[in-house]
Design an enzyme around this catalytic site. Structure first.
Site, mmCIF file in Angstrom:
data_model
loop_
_atom_site.group_PDB
_atom_site.id
_atom_site.type_symbol
_atom_site.label_atom_id
_atom_site.label_comp_id
_atom_site.label_asym_id
_atom_site.label_seq_id
_atom_site.Cartn_x
_atom_site.Cartn_y
_atom_site.Cartn_z
ATOM 1 N N ASP A 62 18.199 17.182 33.603
ATOM 2 C CA ASP A 62 17.874 16.181 34.624
ATOM 3 C C ASP A 62 19.106 15.672 35.380
ATOM 4 O O ASP A 62 19.003 14.739 36.173
ATOM 5 C CB ASP A 62 17.164 14.977 33.977
ATOM 6 C CG ASP A 62 15.639 15.094 34.042
ATOM 7 O OD1 ASP A 62 15.133 15.838 34.904
ATOM 8 O OD2 ASP A 62 14.966 14.435 33.230
ATOM 9 N N ARG A 92 19.096 11.954 28.459
ATOM 10 C CA ARG A 92 19.776 11.639 29.727
ATOM 11 C C ARG A 92 21.056 10.839 29.506
ATOM 12 O O ARG A 92 21.908 10.805 30.397
ATOM 13 C CB ARG A 92 18.824 10.905 30.684
ATOM 14 C CG ARG A 92 17.643 11.775 31.128
ATOM 15 C CD ARG A 92 17.177 11.425 32.518
ATOM 16 N NE ARG A 92 18.181 11.733 33.515
ATOM 17 C CZ ARG A 92 18.087 11.401 34.790
ATOM 18 N NH1 ARG A 92 17.034 10.755 35.220
ATOM 19 N NH2 ARG A 92 19.045 11.708 35.637
ATOM 20 N N ARG A 142 12.193 1.541 32.955
ATOM 21 C CA ARG A 142 13.437 2.236 32.621
ATOM 22 C C ARG A 142 14.533 1.191 32.400
ATOM 23 O O ARG A 142 14.969 0.984 31.287
ATOM 24 C CB ARG A 142 13.806 3.212 33.723
ATOM 25 C CG ARG A 142 12.844 4.381 33.806
ATOM 26 C CD ARG A 142 12.808 5.146 32.471
ATOM 27 N NE ARG A 142 12.160 6.410 32.606
ATOM 28 C CZ ARG A 142 12.714 7.509 33.105
ATOM 29 N NH1 ARG A 142 13.959 7.512 33.526
ATOM 30 N NH2 ARG A 142 12.034 8.619 33.180
ATOM 31 N N HIS A 174 10.551 3.753 38.367
ATOM 32 C CA HIS A 174 11.847 3.355 38.920
ATOM 33 C C HIS A 174 11.578 2.627 40.238
ATOM 34 O O HIS A 174 10.656 3.011 40.970
ATOM 35 C CB HIS A 174 12.714 4.579 39.265
ATOM 36 C CG HIS A 174 13.626 5.062 38.193
ATOM 37 N ND1 HIS A 174 14.004 6.387 38.094
ATOM 38 C CD2 HIS A 174 14.270 4.415 37.176
ATOM 39 C CE1 HIS A 174 14.842 6.535 37.074
ATOM 40 N NE2 HIS A 174 15.008 5.354 36.492
ATOM 41 N N CYS A 268 16.374 10.104 44.531
ATOM 42 C CA CYS A 268 16.862 10.382 43.167
ATOM 43 C C CYS A 268 17.937 11.460 43.140
ATOM 44 O O CYS A 268 18.712 11.543 42.189
ATOM 45 C CB CYS A 268 15.715 10.880 42.300
ATOM 46 S SG CYS A 268 14.181 10.003 42.504
HETATM 47 N N1 ARG Z 1 12.911 13.427 35.309
HETATM 48 C C1 ARG Z 1 13.768 12.344 35.693
HETATM 49 C C2 ARG Z 1 13.550 11.168 34.757
HETATM 50 O O1 ARG Z 1 12.413 10.896 34.441
HETATM 51 C C3 ARG Z 1 13.532 11.944 37.106
HETATM 52 C C4 ARG Z 1 14.442 10.882 37.605
HETATM 53 C C5 ARG Z 1 14.168 10.541 39.031
HETATM 54 N N2 ARG Z 1 15.115 9.643 39.529
HETATM 55 C C6 ARG Z 1 14.843 8.517 40.239
HETATM 56 N N3 ARG Z 1 15.827 7.871 40.754
HETATM 57 N N4 ARG Z 1 13.616 8.055 40.357
HETATM 58 O O2 ARG Z 1 14.472 10.525 34.343
#
Ligand code: ARG
Length: 274
Positions: A62, A92, A142, A174, A268
């Site tokens: 990612d 991550r 998040r 997000h 993103c």
């Molecule tokens: N697969 C990634 C996650 O879930 C996607 C992140 C997307 N980033 C964002 N800024 N919305 O962490």
């Protein structure tokens, strides 16, 4: 000239479910992803940005979502700085040190927060207003409330305003999935993603709030990015075309379908550098 940082999708894949858009078994076409990524960079270049890259790291599937690992800022007191994130998902978290090192080598100050059991996910949840007058900070899925509070405290000491916004719909995990600054005083939002007090704060600060429907938001229109009089986005429903027209922004369509499988689009995939 403003610069924008990207990480190539060399090792990009949908491996596990970190957000409701991700479905394992929905394989990524990496060649197609690479073509889309190059076209996205070209669109930023055409909008007048200088392009920068950070090398992709094997096994960090990612890392291509370069917005999430750090917050990038500039303050009158300490100059250019970053705030390293503390990502909710273990997989991550391993991305963050690569970004911190990239910035250290380029002379950015590193503002470390003691986040411990709190989370902060960089520019996934922390969005500069277009005129840099304030930072909008989403929390709930998040980034945690405590993470955003520590961040706001540190930014206040640097003279920067933070407006915390509670997110309430897990699909819009997000802030950048449901909120996009357009021009000074104007934002594009999906209102169903916010708590009543967050909506009140947005309306209080912004004289022009353009709303999209849930279906439009699911197509990542709020993940568009305002860039030098253009608005780069993956789909253009009539409502958004009208909002952009009212704000004097030129829509630029970019195909991000491979990245949408992972829950991400334009915002993103890029990191603005001050
Ligand atoms: N697969 C990634 C996650 O879930 C996607 C992140 C997307 N980033 C964002 N800024 N919305 O962490």
């Amino acid at each position: 000239m403003r610069k924008v940082l990207f990480c190539p999708p060399t090792y990009f894949e949908v491996r596990d479910v970190k957000n409701p858009f991700m479905q394992p078994g929905d394989p990524v076409d990496r060649e197609r992803a690479a073509r889309q990524w190059h076209a996205l960079r070209a669109a930023f270049q055409e909008a007048g940005f200088e392009l920068e890259s950070i090398p992709a790291v094997p096994d960090l599937e990612d890392m291509v979502f370069a917005a999430n690992q750090t917050f990038v800022g500039k303050s009158p007191t300490i100059g250019r700085f970053i705030v390293p994130g503390h990502m909710r998902h273990h997989s991550r978290r391993r991305e963050v040190p690569h970004f911190v090192e990239w910035f250290r080598q380029r002379g950015y100050k590193v503002v470390e927060l003691a986040l411990e059991n709190d989370y902060l996910e960089g520019h996934g949840d922390l969005l500069w207003d277009v005129d840099f007058s304030r930072i909008w900070a989403g929390f709930g899925f998040r980034s945690s409330r405590g993470g955003v509070d520590s961040f706001a405290h540190a930014m206040r000491e640097l003279g920067l305003e933070v407006v915390a916004l509670e997110l309430t719909d897990p699909t819009f995990y997000h802030l950048d999935t449901c909120f996009a600054p357009l021009t000074p005083g104007a934002v594009l939002i999906y209102p169903g993603a916010f708590s009543p007090s967050a909506l009140a704060a947005i309306r209080d600060k912004c004289p022009r709030v353009y709303e999209v429907t849930r279906d439009e938001a699911l197509r990542f229109v709020c993940n568009g990015v305002s860039a030098n009089g253009r608005f780069l986005l993956p789909h253009l429903p009539a409502s958004v075309a009208k909002a952009l027209d009212c704000e004097g922004l030129q829509p630029v369509l970019v195909d991000t379908s491979e990245f949408e499988k992972s829950g991400g689009s334009v915002c993103c995939l890029k990191l603005f550098l001050e």
